[in-house]
Design a protein around this motif. Sequence first.
Motif, PDB file in Angstrom:
ATOM      1  N   ALA A   1     -19.809  33.820 -58.540  1.00  0.00           N
ATOM      2  CA  ALA A   1     -20.697  32.566 -58.645  1.00  0.00           C
ATOM      3  C   ALA A   1     -21.617  32.353 -57.440  1.00  0.00           C
ATOM      4  CB  ALA A   1     -19.760  31.241 -58.417  1.00  0.00           C
TER       5      ALA A   1
ATOM      6  N   ARG B   1     -21.485  33.540 -54.470  1.00  0.00           N
ATOM      7  CA  ARG B   1     -20.808  33.015 -53.075  1.00  0.00           C
ATOM      8  C   ARG B   1     -20.308  34.333 -52.417  1.00  0.00           C
ATOM      9  NH1 ARG B   1     -19.061  28.314 -53.109  1.00  0.00           N
ATOM     10  NH2 ARG B   1     -18.480  28.654 -50.967  1.00  0.00           N
TER      11      ARG B   1
ATOM     12  N   GLU C   1     -15.979  22.733 -50.280  1.00  0.00           N
ATOM     13  CA  GLU C   1     -16.055  23.717 -51.544  1.00  0.00           C
ATOM     14  C   GLU C   1     -15.999  23.148 -52.579  1.00  0.00           C
ATOM     15  OE1 GLU C   1     -16.890  26.311 -53.612  1.00  0.00           O
ATOM     16  OE2 GLU C   1     -16.384  27.191 -51.413  1.00  0.00           O
ATOM     17  N   GLU C   2     -17.180  23.352 -53.360  1.00  0.00           N
ATOM     18  CA  GLU C   2     -17.634  22.684 -54.703  1.00  0.00           C
ATOM     19  C   GLU C   2     -16.839  23.528 -55.895  1.00  0.00           C
ATOM     20  OE1 GLU C   2     -21.669  22.924 -54.682  1.00  0.00           O
ATOM     21  OE2 GLU C   2     -21.809  24.816 -55.574  1.00  0.00           O
ATOM     22  N   ASP C   3     -16.508  24.580 -55.921  1.00  0.00           N
ATOM     23  CA  ASP C   3     -15.918  25.323 -57.008  1.00  0.00           C
ATOM     24  C   ASP C   3     -14.574  24.694 -56.885  1.00  0.00           C
ATOM     25  OD1 ASP C   3     -14.135  27.493 -58.090  1.00  0.00           O
ATOM     26  OD2 ASP C   3     -16.033  28.334 -58.749  1.00  0.00           O
ATOM     27  N   GLU C   4     -14.031  24.293 -57.859  1.00  0.00           N
ATOM     28  CA  GLU C   4     -12.732  23.598 -57.877  1.00  0.00           C
ATOM     29  C   GLU C   4     -11.649  24.677 -58.315  1.00  0.00           C
ATOM     30  OE1 GLU C   4     -12.041  20.783 -61.108  1.00  0.00           O
ATOM     31  OE2 GLU C   4     -13.816  19.321 -60.351  1.00  0.00           O
ATOM     32  N   GLU C   5     -11.712  25.950 -58.624  1.00  0.00           N
ATOM     33  CA  GLU C   5     -10.673  26.974 -58.722  1.00  0.00           C
ATOM     34  C   GLU C   5     -10.562  27.301 -57.153  1.00  0.00           C
ATOM     35  OE1 GLU C   5      -9.763  31.093 -60.675  1.00  0.00           O
ATOM     36  OE2 GLU C   5     -11.433  29.888 -61.451  1.00  0.00           O
TER      37      GLU C   5
ATOM     38  N   SER D   1     -11.425  26.023 -54.403  1.00  0.00           N
ATOM     39  CA  SER D   1     -11.140  25.025 -53.385  1.00  0.00           C
ATOM     40  C   SER D   1      -9.491  24.778 -53.352  1.00  0.00           C
ATOM     41  CB  SER D   1     -11.884  23.689 -53.761  1.00  0.00           C
ATOM     42  OG  SER D   1     -11.441  23.057 -54.991  1.00  0.00           O
TER      43      SER D   1
END
Length: 217
Positions: free
Chosen positions: A57, A59, A107-111, A113
């Motif tokens: 993603a 990152r 962190e914006e990525d829920e997985e 985070s």
Amino acid sequence: MTDFAERRRMMVDTQVRPSDVTKYPIIEALLAVAREDFVPDAQREAAYADRNMDLGAGRALIEVRTLSKMLDALDIQRNELVLDVGCGLGYSTAVAAQMAQMVIGVEEDEEMSGEAQSQLAEAGADNAIVHVGPLTEGAAEHGPYDVILVQGGVEVLPDQFLAQLKDGGRIAVIFMTGALGEVKVGYKQGDQISWRFEFNATAPVMPGFERAAAFAL
């Protein structure tokens, strides 16, 4: 069976100390946090490699040399509140939590985070939490912060980060210009911030921190 503790010691001895990072709290934090627990399962064997690690993603987990030198320049104290922007799977948050009073990872990525919060709990980092939300917005509700640490390349730094920094606070950013990067630390005084160059490093520019493309006819 892989001896990750030995790899951790080697990381400190071959990547961190030769980079002139010798402060006891940083060395102890890096030795205490199991980096292999904060990377994708498929990359555990490469957890201590001397490079940025792709997390997907757009990152990356920045190389430990860069992180350690940023921490060295920021000189986090035991009574300070830290904002860790782009914490990914939580490694940098766990390391900073060894030195600070409290760390808020963003962190914006829920997985990612969810995994970060789980690993932080597993590591016993009870003075660290993960705030789920856009990286570019920080976490104003938990601030203002003594220290802000940005975990990735930046072309343009959103104004709200400076607004979330306490008067007298510090922020470390990897400013990228093309393939070249400079780590700078900003010091806030009143409504102004003064930047000081620290060292050269590179990291992928995080989504949302890109410079807008110039319009051309």
